[in-house]
Design an enzyme around this catalytic site. Structure first.
Site, PDB file in Angstrom:
ATOM      1  N   PHE A  20       5.209   1.120   1.674  1.00 15.72           N
ATOM      2  CA  PHE A  20       5.121   0.533   0.328  1.00 15.72           C
ATOM      3  C   PHE A  20       4.247   1.327  -0.498  1.00 15.72           C
ATOM      4  O   PHE A  20       2.992   1.870  -0.085  1.00 15.72           O
ATOM      5  CB  PHE A  20       4.429  -0.892   0.304  1.00 15.72           C
TER       6      PHE A  20
ATOM      7  N   LYS B 236      -7.216   0.730  -4.414  1.00 14.15           N
ATOM      8  CA  LYS B 236      -7.856  -0.375  -3.915  1.00 14.15           C
ATOM      9  C   LYS B 236      -9.373  -0.395  -3.746  1.00 14.15           C
ATOM     10  O   LYS B 236     -10.054  -0.723  -4.758  1.00 14.15           O
ATOM     11  CB  LYS B 236      -7.094  -0.854  -2.693  1.00 14.15           C
TER      12      LYS B 236
ATOM     13  N   ASP C 140      -0.566   8.645   1.754  1.00 16.91           N
ATOM     14  CA  ASP C 140      -1.065   7.387   0.967  1.00 16.91           C
ATOM     15  C   ASP C 140      -2.075   6.532   1.890  1.00 16.91           C
ATOM     16  O   ASP C 140      -1.750   5.812   2.623  1.00 16.91           O
ATOM     17  CB  ASP C 140       0.284   6.474   0.576  1.00 16.91           C
TER      18      ASP C 140
HETATM   19  N1  PLP Z   1       0.246   2.234  -1.726  1.00 13.89           N
HETATM   20  C1  PLP Z   1       0.135   1.422  -0.700  1.00 13.89           C
HETATM   21  C2  PLP Z   1      -0.101   1.862   0.713  1.00 13.89           C
HETATM   22  C3  PLP Z   1      -0.202   0.090  -0.987  1.00 13.89           C
HETATM   23  O1  PLP Z   1      -0.633  -0.898  -0.075  1.00 13.89           O
HETATM   24  C4  PLP Z   1      -0.407  -0.332  -2.520  1.00 13.89           C
HETATM   25  C5  PLP Z   1      -0.458  -1.561  -2.703  1.00 13.89           C
HETATM   26  O2  PLP Z   1      -0.527  -2.559  -1.992  1.00 13.89           O
HETATM   27  C6  PLP Z   1      -0.034   0.611  -3.517  1.00 13.89           C
HETATM   28  C7  PLP Z   1       0.354   1.900  -2.978  1.00 13.89           C
HETATM   29  C8  PLP Z   1       0.376   0.218  -4.843  1.00 13.89           C
HETATM   30  O3  PLP Z   1      -1.004  -0.076  -5.370  1.00 13.89           O
HETATM   31  P1  PLP Z   1      -1.225  -0.945  -6.814  1.00 13.89           P
HETATM   32  O4  PLP Z   1      -0.909  -2.418  -6.166  1.00 13.89           O
HETATM   33  O5  PLP Z   1      -2.533  -0.722  -7.121  1.00 13.89           O
HETATM   34  O6  PLP Z   1      -0.251  -0.196  -7.668  1.00 13.89           O
END
Ligand code: PLP
Length: 406
Positions: free
Chosen positions: A143, A255, A228
């Protein structure tokens, strides 16, 4: 005489919500009014221990004095400038992040600040295009966010299908399978994108050596390794970065970085830090001094309060204790990023029972529970959940059985 029942505050909030907010998240479970440490209170005065932490965001919990002070002081000094200018907090945070990514010694690289995880990944996705290649290898169950670029790299069909066509040339491979990765990456591949632990999939930990294998495959084909760390970064797993020990070309963060103040970062290391050039990308709010001051306060507090160590110790204790119940069939994770599998599709019932017992929990799939509490969680907070856990499971499985019978 007729009697009318007074609607609860939650019901009223849900009605107002339904009337004025887009229905992208479903009805809110509660209306929360304040927080302190790892605790939150709802509009009816009920207290909860927050094991969700704004989905792995509230690293310092709620209303931490250091974060409040940093944000208030910066806002009262210089709240926003455009990216025609820089500020002290922006410079300091960029330098500090490069130091953290370098494992204590400043890594050679450059930072692009954003306001969220998906934007950090958008920046990284555009950066990969500047290699002259377009192919990205990402993982099933991964994700990366909801904007069109990040969505293109996210495998879940239910999220993708309504918005196709998405930016293309993405290959998804099973997560944790180094051979599948090796087979998918070619000399045309711009980047290999992986989470060190998959968060939204329910805290899925890859086999030992997976990230190192990804590094090797990327090197073999001249591709970038993009990690990520939006969910896993900033101490969540008991380390600044869950990928520590493996050298990435690109790291994305968000986050926990702002502890609740919106901020994200795309960090390009080595040559990757120079791929985006003037005119290639931009943002109005990214790198805002208040957000950067929040990031600096989060990092300083994680250091001064020993929160990496705390995440490691309390995470271990929670995993052992919660996993001791036979109704939990698997326990995964690192630090305060904990995934629990239940033998049955009882995760929604566990979340509901948790709330009734005074705990905010989270389910990522019908049988997976995810716990990502604030890093300031106390021993008493951990013990409270361990003590309530058997009764939460009793109630959840009873509700499940009642649902099956009806
Ligand atoms: N990347 C990862 C691994 C995530 O867990 C998330 C959100 O849960 C995101 C990207 C996207 O982040 P945002 O919700 O701040 O756009």
């Amino acid at each position: 005489m007729t009697t009318t029942s007074t609607p609860s505050t939650v019901t009223q909030a849900q009605e107002r919500y339904a009337a004025s907010l887009m229905n992208t998240f479903g009805p809110p479970k509660l209306q929360l009014v304040r927080g302190e440490g790892a605790h939150v209170w709802d509009a009816d005065g009920n207290e909860y221990v927050d094991y969700l932490g704004g989905i792995a965001v509230n690293a310092l919990g709620h209303a931490h004095p250091a974060l409040v002070e940093a944000v208030a002081t910066q806002l009262g000094t210089l709240g926003h400038v455009s990216n025609f200018f820089t500020t002290g907090p922006q410079l300091d945070l960029a330098e500090k992040l490069l130091e953290l990514v370098g494992g204590g010694t400043r890594a050679e690289g450059r930072v692009f600040f954003t306001n969220s995880g998906t934007e950090a990944n958008e920046a990284a996705f555009k950066l990969t295009r500047r290699t002259g290649r377009t192919h990205v290898v990402a993982t099933e169950g991964g994700f990366h966010g909801r904007t069109m670029g990040a969505l293109a790299l996210t495998s879940k069909e239910a999220y993708r299908t309504p918005f196709e066509p998405l930016p293309g040339d993405v290959t998804f491979v099973p997560y944790g399978d180094a051979d599948a990765l090796a087979a998918a990456v070619t000399d045309e591949t711009a980047a290999v994108l992986v989470e060190p632990i998959q968060g939204e999939a329910g805290v899925v930990v890859p086999p030992e050596g997976y990230l190192a294998a990804a590094r090797a495959v990327a090197d073999e084909h001249g591709a970038l390794l993009w990690i990520d760390e939006v969910q896993t970064g900033m101490g969540r797993t008991g380390r600044w970065l869950a990928s520590e020990g493996v050298r990435p070309d690109v790291v994305t963060l968000a986050k926990g970085l702002g502890g609740g103040f919106p901020i994200g970062a795309c960090i390009g290391l080595g040559d990757a830090g120079a791929l985006l050039q003037p005119g290639n990308h931009g943002t109005t709010f990214g790198g805002n001094p208040v957000a950067c001051a929040a990031g600096l306060a989060v990092i300083a507090t994680i250091e001064s309060e020993g929160l990496l160590e705390r995440a490691t110790v309390l995470g271990r204790r929670l995993r052992e204790g919660l996993g001791a119940d036979a109704r939990v069939t698997e326990v995964r994770g690192a630090g305060l990023m904990i995934g629990l599998d239940l033998g049955e599709d009882a995760a929604a019932e566990v979340v509901a029972a948790g709330l009734a017992h005074g705990f905010v929990l989270n389910n990522t799939t019908p049988r997976r529970i995810r716990l990502v509490p604030p890093l300031v969680l106390t021993e008493a907070d951990a013990d409270a959940l361990l003590a309530a856990w058997p009764r939460i499971l009793d109630d959840a499985f009873a509700a499940l059985a009642a649902g099956k019978d009806s």
